[in-house]
Scaffold this motif. Structure first.
Motif, PDB file in Angstrom:
ATOM      1  N   SER A  20      10.312  27.875  68.621  1.00 34.79           N
ATOM      2  CA  SER A  20       9.974  29.148  67.559  1.00 34.79           C
ATOM      3  C   SER A  20      11.082  30.127  67.724  1.00 34.79           C
ATOM      4  CB  SER A  20       8.439  29.658  67.751  1.00 34.79           C
ATOM      5  OG  SER A  20       8.437  30.627  66.943  1.00 34.79           O
ATOM      6  N   VAL A  21      11.431  30.403  66.633  1.00 39.37           N
ATOM      7  CA  VAL A  21      12.514  31.804  66.361  1.00 39.37           C
ATOM      8  C   VAL A  21      11.557  32.911  66.020  1.00 39.37           C
ATOM      9  CG1 VAL A  21      14.343  30.319  65.919  1.00 39.37           C
ATOM     10  CG2 VAL A  21      13.176  30.969  64.021  1.00 39.37           C
ATOM     11  N   ILE A  26      11.471  30.119  58.698  1.00 40.37           N
ATOM     12  CA  ILE A  26      12.417  29.365  59.431  1.00 40.37           C
ATOM     13  C   ILE A  26      11.620  28.215  60.348  1.00 40.37           C
ATOM     14  CG2 ILE A  26      14.182  29.362  61.061  1.00 40.37           C
ATOM     15  CD1 ILE A  26      15.043  31.773  59.661  1.00 40.37           C
ATOM     16  N   ASP A  27      10.830  28.570  60.997  1.00 39.21           N
ATOM     17  CA  ASP A  27      10.067  27.618  61.947  1.00 39.21           C
ATOM     18  C   ASP A  27       9.432  26.536  60.981  1.00 39.21           C
ATOM     19  OD1 ASP A  27      10.332  29.040  64.265  1.00 39.21           O
ATOM     20  OD2 ASP A  27       8.249  29.905  64.321  1.00 39.21           O
ATOM     21  N   HIS A 130      20.960  28.797  69.628  1.00 42.16           N
ATOM     22  CA  HIS A 130      21.722  29.718  68.492  1.00 42.16           C
ATOM     23  C   HIS A 130      20.844  30.163  67.659  1.00 42.16           C
ATOM     24  CE1 HIS A 130      25.783  28.457  70.233  1.00 42.16           C
ATOM     25  NE2 HIS A 130      25.255  27.197  70.426  1.00 42.16           N
ATOM     26  N   ASP A 131      19.855  29.339  66.935  1.00 39.21           N
ATOM     27  CA  ASP A 131      18.850  29.974  66.033  1.00 39.21           C
ATOM     28  C   ASP A 131      18.139  30.878  66.799  1.00 39.21           C
ATOM     29  OD1 ASP A 131      20.056  28.396  64.298  1.00 39.21           O
ATOM     30  OD2 ASP A 131      18.480  26.872  64.038  1.00 39.21           O
ATOM     31  N   ALA A 132      17.774  30.627  68.177  1.00 39.77           N
ATOM     32  CA  ALA A 132      16.869  31.534  69.022  1.00 39.77           C
ATOM     33  C   ALA A 132      17.494  32.881  69.171  1.00 39.77           C
ATOM     34  CB  ALA A 132      16.892  30.792  70.421  1.00 39.77           C
ATOM     35  N   LYS A 133      18.803  33.011  68.906  1.00 42.77           N
ATOM     36  CA  LYS A 133      19.345  34.303  69.235  1.00 42.77           C
ATOM     37  C   LYS A 133      19.174  35.239  68.301  1.00 42.77           C
ATOM     38  CE  LYS A 133      23.651  33.259  71.848  1.00 42.77           C
ATOM     39  NZ  LYS A 133      25.069  33.184  71.643  1.00 42.77           N
ATOM     40  N   TYR A 134      19.176  34.672  66.900  1.00 42.76           N
ATOM     41  CA  TYR A 134      18.911  35.592  65.650  1.00 42.76           C
ATOM     42  C   TYR A 134      17.513  35.907  65.482  1.00 42.76           C
ATOM     43  CZ  TYR A 134      17.516  31.423  62.726  1.00 42.76           C
ATOM     44  OH  TYR A 134      16.938  30.285  62.138  1.00 42.76           O
ATOM     45  N   GLY A 135      16.685  35.142  66.221  1.00 40.54           N
ATOM     46  CA  GLY A 135      15.208  35.427  66.141  1.00 40.54           C
ATOM     47  C   GLY A 135      14.718  37.148  66.455  1.00 40.54           C
TER      48      GLY A 135
END
Ligand SMILES: [Fe+2]
Ligand SMILES: [Fe+2]
Length: 144
Positions: A20-21, A26-27, A130-135
């Motif tokens: 999950s972000v 997005i999820d 990478h996606d986790a970083k913008y969460g």
């Protein structure tokens, strides 16, 4: 790659909270992508006919494209500092998968376990690292 049959024999992916972000839309898209990838794995396992494989691969590639656009749109909207780096990763991945799809359509490439592995590894790594970083950054900008 040599080794046992099982080396590239893919297990389907189970959605897990660690993916999950913390952004609902997005999820939802990541879940859909994982579902499509599981369809590719199932088709490969069941050795279903060419058309089914082509259709699900096209759907995966199209949905991937739509998903990347969604992420990039929010990055631009919120001036995400790692936009360029992140976008480059999307572009490079899309270039490779579209290449596979094209070869598959032309009949010069079958969908091997290595290709599925590549897509699976890339997707999961990309979400987790990478996606986790913008969460948290999107959350700070009011997007949940
Ligand atoms: Fe993503
Ligand atoms: Fe991404």
């Amino acid at each position: 790659m040599v080794g046992t049959e099982r080396v590239f024999y893919m297990d389907k992916i189970q959605w897990n909270q660690k993916f999950s972000v913390n952004v609902k839309e997005i999820d939802g898209q990541h879940k859909k992508l994982i579902g499509l990838l599981n369809d590719v794995i199932r088709i490969k396992e069941e050795k279903l006919k060419f058309d089914a494989t082509g259709d699900v691969l096209s759907e995966l590639a199209n949905y991937m494209d739509y998903h990347f656009s969604t992420e990039e749109r929010y990055m631009l909207k919120f001036s995400y500092p790692e936009y360029k780096l992140h976008r480059d990763q999307h572009v490079e991945f899309a270039r490779k998968t579209i290449g596979f799809l094209k070869k598959f359509r032309e009949g010069s490439q079958t969908i091997t376990d290595e290709i599925i592995c590549f897509i699976k590894d890339w997707l999961l790594n990309h979400i987790l690292n990478h996606d986790a970083k913008y969460g948290p950054f999107f959350n700070k900008n009011g997007l949940f």
